[in-house]
Design a protein around this motif. Structure first.
Motif, PDB file in Angstrom:
ATOM      1  N   MET A   1      -2.961   3.437   5.290  1.00 25.26           N
ATOM      2  CA  MET A   1      -2.655   2.768   4.020  1.00 25.26           C
ATOM      3  C   MET A   1      -3.768   3.041   3.016  1.00 25.26           C
ATOM      4  SD  MET A   1      -1.364  -0.895   5.595  1.00 25.26           S
ATOM      5  CE  MET A   1      -2.930  -1.192   6.417  1.00 25.26           C
ATOM      6  N   THR A   2      -3.383   3.182   1.763  1.00 22.72           N
ATOM      7  CA  THR A   2      -4.368   3.417   0.713  1.00 22.72           C
ATOM      8  C   THR A   2      -3.880   2.798  -0.590  1.00 22.72           C
ATOM      9  OG1 THR A   2      -5.727   5.109  -0.388  1.00 22.72           O
ATOM     10  CG2 THR A   2      -3.403   5.613  -0.048  1.00 22.72           C
ATOM     11  N   THR A   3      -4.806   2.607  -1.515  1.00 26.23           N
ATOM     12  CA  THR A   3      -4.482   2.045  -2.818  1.00 26.23           C
ATOM     13  C   THR A   3      -5.604   2.367  -3.786  1.00 26.23           C
ATOM     14  OG1 THR A   3      -3.951  -0.001  -4.024  1.00 26.23           O
ATOM     15  CG2 THR A   3      -5.582  -0.171  -2.283  1.00 26.23           C
TER      16      THR A   3
ATOM     17  N   PHE B   1       0.833  -1.203   0.000  1.00 26.79           N
ATOM     18  CA  PHE B   1       0.000   0.000   0.000  1.00 26.79           C
ATOM     19  C   PHE B   1       0.867   1.253   0.000  1.00 26.79           C
ATOM     20  CE2 PHE B   1      -2.713  -3.272   1.732  1.00 26.79           C
ATOM     21  CZ  PHE B   1      -3.968  -2.968   1.243  1.00 26.79           C
ATOM     22  N   ASP B   2       0.257   2.341  -0.397  1.00 25.50           N
ATOM     23  CA  ASP B   2       0.841   3.660  -0.191  1.00 25.50           C
ATOM     24  C   ASP B   2       0.430   4.152   1.192  1.00 25.50           C
ATOM     25  OD1 ASP B   2       1.924   3.735  -2.805  1.00 25.50           O
ATOM     26  OD2 ASP B   2      -0.023   4.368  -3.609  1.00 25.50           O
ATOM     27  N   VAL B   3       1.154   5.134   1.714  1.00 22.33           N
ATOM     28  CA  VAL B   3       0.898   5.631   3.068  1.00 22.33           C
ATOM     29  C   VAL B   3       0.645   7.134   3.023  1.00 22.33           C
ATOM     30  CG1 VAL B   3       1.833   5.895   5.400  1.00 22.33           C
ATOM     31  CG2 VAL B   3       2.323   3.824   4.084  1.00 22.33           C
ATOM     32  N   PHE B   4      -0.340   7.573   3.773  1.00 23.81           N
ATOM     33  CA  PHE B   4      -0.613   8.996   3.940  1.00 23.81           C
ATOM     34  C   PHE B   4      -1.223   9.195   5.325  1.00 23.81           C
ATOM     35  CE2 PHE B   4      -4.669   7.344   3.086  1.00 23.81           C
ATOM     36  CZ  PHE B   4      -5.655   8.297   3.284  1.00 23.81           C
TER      37      PHE B   4
ATOM     38  N   GLU C   1       2.145  -0.904   5.780  1.00 21.03           N
ATOM     39  CA  GLU C   1       1.908  -0.950   4.332  1.00 21.03           C
ATOM     40  C   GLU C   1       2.517  -2.187   3.673  1.00 21.03           C
ATOM     41  OE1 GLU C   1       5.604   1.643   4.948  1.00 21.03           O
ATOM     42  OE2 GLU C   1       3.713   1.182   5.977  1.00 21.03           O
TER      43      GLU C   1
END
Length: 408
Positions: free
Chosen positions: A217-219, A197-200, A348
């Motif tokens: 985590m996002t995607t 995942f990407d992290v923000f 992530e």
């Protein structure tokens, strides 16, 4: 004279040897597992889910604390007890767990992601330690003059088996001269997401009408998401290069204001098949996806909760003649204390989790609704999670997150 073997012949022989070893391991471990439709009350970790609900709801009350628990670890420890007891023991008193079914819950098919260890320590009065039936070597110890040394040995075993993630499970004074047998098991899990995942940083709503910013985590990839009345489910598979992917994380997110964590716990323990039936099976295009990173440890003494759920015989002098012999007690010792601790870290890249249980013995599914074209899964409020083995439905870990920033 030996006939030289060609490089091709050596390769064929190696492949045959590896195949034979794989078949042997697969047969030994898979045969010990319950079938996909086996009754969980007859020996899987599902019978320990009510204990998770009891402790989890209490932890979530008020402002709440994070919670993680291993039904599989608790069940494995009780299975060892059952193998030495004339009448078997389970987390609930509804349907006892047989010793043979107990062994099936722990002797899992080998997996790079998860591994388990068992150990037993007995006084000179004990015989036929059940830990040997679970692939562990039992040790004889002197609980009268060396109780503290025995406690430290058990804690060292647990720490080593969990790669130092679970330490000091047995507190000072927990082992004394009245202890006859100590049974322990430990579970270690490490899984890497099929897709990282990407992290923000995103807002998370904790109890008490407070919002905190948490690493999340996002995607944009399609995800396994299903919508149910009052909650939605997200399945996050782990990558497994050596075997077909078996383990996954399941997140159950209550709709805002519709269901509480306690309501979700009630649903999760309502039927043995609940988690399996509410695991998404199809990938869907996503809109917004957010799952917070989290890391925490939870430990508790399970004895009183188990008795509250109806496990009383083993705590009041059950017949453990299959485990203990000698003396005028005729094997009638009892469980005095049960300790459990679990830890989990989700980021992530994947998940690392561990759990351990030590037992001391003294003298309905809802219909899935069709998701819209794009599905959001924004875990910005307390949610339940589980780490599950897909083929058997065994729940390795179960818990909830009320505040991703809380590490205790």
């Amino acid at each position: 004279a030996a006939i030289p073997m060609s490089r091709f012949g050596k390769a064929v022989l190696l492949c045959l040897a590896l195949f034979a070893a794989w078949r042997l391991c697969s047969t030994l471990f898979t045969a010990a597992l319950p079938g996909p439709r086996a009754d969980p009350a007859e020996g899987s970790d599902a019978s320990c889910l009510p204990l998770a609900r009891e402790v989890g709801v209490r932890a979530a009350a008020g402002t709440g604390s994070n919670f993680v628990f291993s039904p599989l670890s608790i069940h494995a420890a009780l299975a060892m007890v059952s193998s030495g007891q004339r009448r078997s023991t389970s987390c609930t008193a509804r349907r006892p767990t047989s010793s043979s079914a107990g062994s099936t819950a722990w002797r899992r098919r080998p997996s790079p992601a998860a591994c388990g260890s068992t150990g037993g320590w007995r006084s000179g009065q004990s015989s036929r330690p059940p830990a040997r039936r679970y692939g562990a070597t039992a040790e004889s110890v002197d609980f009268v003059s060396g109780a503290e040394q025995a406690r430290l040995r058990v804690n060292t075993f647990v720490a080593d088996a969990t790669k130092q993630l679970i330490r000091d499970l047995l507190p000072p004074g927990s082992v004394d001269s009245t202890t006859v047998v100590v049974l322990a098991n430990a579970l270690y899990f490490k899984g890497v997401w099929s897709h990282p995942f990407d992290v923000f940083t995103a807002p998370f709503h904790v109890p008490g009408d407070t919002t905190v910013g948490v690493p999340s985590m996002t995607t944009g990839r399609s995800q396994y998401i299903a919508l149910y009345p009052g909650f939605r489910a997200l399945k996050l598979p782990y990558k497994n290069d050596a075997w077909q992917a078996d383990e996954y994380m399941l997140i159950l997110l209550p709709d805002g204001g519709t269901l509480s964590l306690a309501d979700l716990y009630d649903k999760a323990v309502s039927t043995p098949e609940f988690i399996r039936k509410h695991t998404p099976v199809e990938e869907v295009p996503v809109g917004r996806v957010m799952v917070p990173k989290f890391k925490f440890t939870f430990g508790f003494k399970a004895s009183s909760d188990m008795q509250k759920l109806g496990v009383t015989r083993a705590f009041s002098g059950g017949d453990f003649s299959g485990m203990v012999s000698g003396g005028d007690g005729h094997g009638r010792v009892s469980i005095s204390r049960v300790y459990h601790k679990a830890t989990i870290e989700v980021d992530e890249q994947g998940t690392v989790a561990a759990a351990a249980t030590v037992i001391l013995l003294d003298g309905a599914a809802l219909e899935e609704s069709k998701p819209p074209h794009l599905v959001d899964f924004v875990a910005d409020r307390p949610f339940l999670f589980a780490v599950v083995e897909e083929r058997t439905g065994a729940v390795l870990f179960l818990g909830h997150v009320v505040n991703p920033l809380m590490c205790g």
